[in-house]
Scaffold this motif. Sequence first.
Motif, PDB file in Angstrom:
ATOM      1  N   VAL A 329       0.677  -0.679  -0.114  1.00  0.00           N
ATOM      2  CA  VAL A 329      -0.408  -0.210  -0.388  1.00  0.00           C
ATOM      3  C   VAL A 329       1.360   1.426  -0.265  1.00  0.00           C
ATOM      4  O   VAL A 329       1.656   1.316   1.327  1.00  0.00           O
ATOM      5  CB  VAL A 329      -0.723   0.249   1.276  1.00  0.00           C
ATOM      6  CG1 VAL A 329      -1.919   1.535   0.874  1.00  0.00           C
ATOM      7  CG2 VAL A 329      -1.888  -1.481   1.530  1.00  0.00           C
ATOM      8  N   LEU A 364      -9.936  -1.002  -0.015  1.00  0.00           N
ATOM      9  CA  LEU A 364      -8.243  -1.785   0.973  1.00  0.00           C
ATOM     10  C   LEU A 364      -9.097  -3.238   1.747  1.00  0.00           C
ATOM     11  O   LEU A 364      -8.162  -3.816   1.602  1.00  0.00           O
ATOM     12  CB  LEU A 364      -7.569  -1.100   1.859  1.00  0.00           C
ATOM     13  CG  LEU A 364      -6.737   0.209   1.311  1.00  0.00           C
ATOM     14  CD1 LEU A 364      -6.457   1.479   2.613  1.00  0.00           C
ATOM     15  CD2 LEU A 364      -5.398  -0.824   1.498  1.00  0.00           C
ATOM     16  N   ILE A 368      -6.713  -6.573   1.295  1.00  0.00           N
ATOM     17  CA  ILE A 368      -6.731  -7.077   2.741  1.00  0.00           C
ATOM     18  C   ILE A 368      -6.789  -8.746   2.657  1.00  0.00           C
ATOM     19  O   ILE A 368      -6.477  -9.654   2.977  1.00  0.00           O
ATOM     20  CB  ILE A 368      -6.673  -6.153   3.699  1.00  0.00           C
ATOM     21  CG1 ILE A 368      -5.911  -4.990   3.237  1.00  0.00           C
ATOM     22  CG2 ILE A 368      -6.074  -6.711   5.476  1.00  0.00           C
ATOM     23  CD1 ILE A 368      -5.877  -3.874   4.776  1.00  0.00           C
ATOM     24  N   VAL A 374       0.349  -7.853   4.727  1.00  0.00           N
ATOM     25  CA  VAL A 374       0.570  -6.061   3.827  1.00  0.00           C
ATOM     26  C   VAL A 374       1.379  -5.043   5.012  1.00  0.00           C
ATOM     27  O   VAL A 374       1.482  -4.954   6.157  1.00  0.00           O
ATOM     28  CB  VAL A 374      -1.077  -5.557   4.416  1.00  0.00           C
ATOM     29  CG1 VAL A 374      -1.423  -4.444   4.164  1.00  0.00           C
ATOM     30  CG2 VAL A 374      -1.901  -6.029   4.377  1.00  0.00           C
ATOM     31  N   PHE A 376       3.431  -1.233   4.264  1.00  0.00           N
ATOM     32  CA  PHE A 376       3.600  -0.227   3.301  1.00  0.00           C
ATOM     33  C   PHE A 376       4.426   0.877   3.786  1.00  0.00           C
ATOM     34  O   PHE A 376       5.031   0.374   5.232  1.00  0.00           O
ATOM     35  CB  PHE A 376       2.064   0.508   3.696  1.00  0.00           C
ATOM     36  CG  PHE A 376       1.950   0.422   5.644  1.00  0.00           C
ATOM     37  CD1 PHE A 376       2.344   1.656   6.838  1.00  0.00           C
ATOM     38  CD2 PHE A 376       1.494  -0.822   6.358  1.00  0.00           C
ATOM     39  CE1 PHE A 376       2.420   1.394   7.187  1.00  0.00           C
ATOM     40  CE2 PHE A 376       1.514  -0.242   7.924  1.00  0.00           C
ATOM     41  CZ  PHE A 376       0.948   0.581   7.787  1.00  0.00           C
ATOM     42  N   VAL A 389      -5.017   0.428   6.773  1.00  0.00           N
ATOM     43  CA  VAL A 389      -4.509  -0.760   6.522  1.00  0.00           C
ATOM     44  C   VAL A 389      -4.875  -1.226   8.422  1.00  0.00           C
ATOM     45  O   VAL A 389      -4.768  -2.348   8.633  1.00  0.00           O
ATOM     46  CB  VAL A 389      -3.550  -0.195   6.541  1.00  0.00           C
ATOM     47  CG1 VAL A 389      -2.204  -1.186   6.452  1.00  0.00           C
ATOM     48  CG2 VAL A 389      -3.236  -0.090   5.255  1.00  0.00           C
ATOM     49  N   LYS A 390      -3.791  -0.637   9.242  1.00  0.00           N
ATOM     50  CA  LYS A 390      -3.737  -1.592  10.634  1.00  0.00           C
ATOM     51  C   LYS A 390      -5.299  -1.200  11.031  1.00  0.00           C
ATOM     52  O   LYS A 390      -5.269  -2.456  11.945  1.00  0.00           O
ATOM     53  CB  LYS A 390      -3.526   0.413  11.427  1.00  0.00           C
ATOM     54  CG  LYS A 390      -1.868   0.714  11.411  1.00  0.00           C
ATOM     55  CD  LYS A 390      -1.249   1.899  12.381  1.00  0.00           C
ATOM     56  CE  LYS A 390       0.484   2.109  11.967  1.00  0.00           C
ATOM     57  NZ  LYS A 390       0.998   3.210  12.842  1.00  0.00           N
ATOM     58  N   CYS A 393      -6.571  -4.668   9.234  1.00  0.00           N
ATOM     59  CA  CYS A 393      -5.534  -5.781   9.654  1.00  0.00           C
ATOM     60  C   CYS A 393      -5.432  -6.316  10.938  1.00  0.00           C
ATOM     61  O   CYS A 393      -5.670  -7.206  11.297  1.00  0.00           O
ATOM     62  CB  CYS A 393      -3.945  -5.438   9.635  1.00  0.00           C
ATOM     63  SG  CYS A 393      -3.380  -5.148   7.344  1.00  0.00           S
ATOM     64  N   TYR A 400       0.838  -7.405   9.244  1.00  0.00           N
ATOM     65  CA  TYR A 400       1.457  -5.854   8.252  1.00  0.00           C
ATOM     66  C   TYR A 400       2.667  -5.639   8.988  1.00  0.00           C
ATOM     67  O   TYR A 400       3.262  -6.286   9.714  1.00  0.00           O
ATOM     68  CB  TYR A 400       0.441  -4.892   8.481  1.00  0.00           C
ATOM     69  CG  TYR A 400      -0.193  -4.223   9.222  1.00  0.00           C
ATOM     70  CD1 TYR A 400       1.106  -3.028  10.321  1.00  0.00           C
ATOM     71  CD2 TYR A 400      -0.552  -4.177  10.645  1.00  0.00           C
ATOM     72  CE1 TYR A 400       1.163  -2.296  11.532  1.00  0.00           C
ATOM     73  CE2 TYR A 400      -0.939  -3.984  11.845  1.00  0.00           C
ATOM     74  CZ  TYR A 400      -0.030  -2.975  12.525  1.00  0.00           C
ATOM     75  OH  TYR A 400       0.123  -1.994  13.678  1.00  0.00           O
TER      76      TYR A 400
END
Length: 428
Positions: A329, A364, A368, A374, A376, A389-390, A393, A400
């Motif tokens: 990402v 996303l 994911i 993942v 970034f 993302v966090k 995930c 990640y």
Amino acid sequence: MCRDERCEMPGKAGVAAAPALMVRSSQEPDWLAKIAARPAPAKLPPAQRKKLWELQSNLHCSVIGTCMPTPELRKLLQRFAADDLARMSELELHEQGVMAASGRDAAARSLHKALDKRHEVTLRKFSRAADTTAVRALWREARQGGDLPGAYWAVLTHPATDDGLVHEAFGDVHMLSHLVGAANRGALTRLAALEEQRAELETRIEKQQSRFAQLVAERDGLARRIDELAVERVAARAEAGDTGTDDLVSALQQRLTAEIARRERAEQKRDQNREQLTQMQRDFTASRERESSLRDEVGALESLLEAGSEPAETAARLPLAAGSTVLYVGGRPAQVEQMRALLAAAGAELLDHDGGLQERVGMLAGMISRADLVVFPVDCISHGAMHAVKRLCGQTGKPYQALRSAGLASFLDGLARVPRHAPALAAA
């Protein structure tokens, strides 16, 4: 128009004319007959690859340093050395290898054989290049992908390589060594400067604290002495019938107030110095962490250079199982394509999302769910995408990894940490 009967179309006349040609051929001059009787020139053997000792002597240093890992060089040269090479530094061992490369003895032949064996896959690829242009194209392709050791050896020993291509390849390897060295030297220089500043600040604070303790002791002693003098003077004047004791007490109070103000300023200065020291310690810790990250990333690049020149050889060193899917990402498109090719060679797949610059962050969740890991870069991703993302995930239980930067070195270093975060992804 030709009137010679021999120029006519084949027919009866043409058939009849053939013997006349044969008769006339026997009447050719002697010198022409000798030329015709000469044997056909023998075919020249195909050009051979250059040997290590046939290269220019100024190339041996770069060949040994780039194409032969230090442990393998130490093991190989030990067979020809009278002394134990285990105690030699890397520089001394490198010098021994360069000297051995310039000879025509068994050590040089073993070095050449070891280099050929180590970079056999790349040599086969370059052997299909028929001319200098094709060799140059393969070299530039390898340089773009970061696969230099095997390609460098193949270029220098290829029979079609000319002086211009040797100069180009040598320059590329030379400048790469400068770039890698500069990254290490810059980090170490900054770290040394911070250590020096910290030591200087600690020394200054120690002196100030010592001076402050001395001032506090002097103040306390002076305050006690003022109190004693005040009592004595007041008692003495009272015995003498002097009523001016109020002025004396006021003067003593002023002196005491001045000393208190002086102490407070010293305490304030001490607190400021402590805050400065704390900030320096935080900066120092951050620099150490950055220096450690840079070392890891440079190590990842060096491992990539030593892994061999074929993408498949490099990819085999990645701690990913075949069929794994990695979602990247953010980042930059050109570098993402290099990462995709590297993972494809390892049998893994790279999905990418631009981190919210153009593509919607809402995509996303689906990406994911497809990924096993993942990653970034924190310097090339929007804050919204990073938090998304966090959060996603955490909800899906997907591991990640935050990368220091969008470079290929940070990506390789991040993959090297996979076993600690997601052991199931590691290749068996």
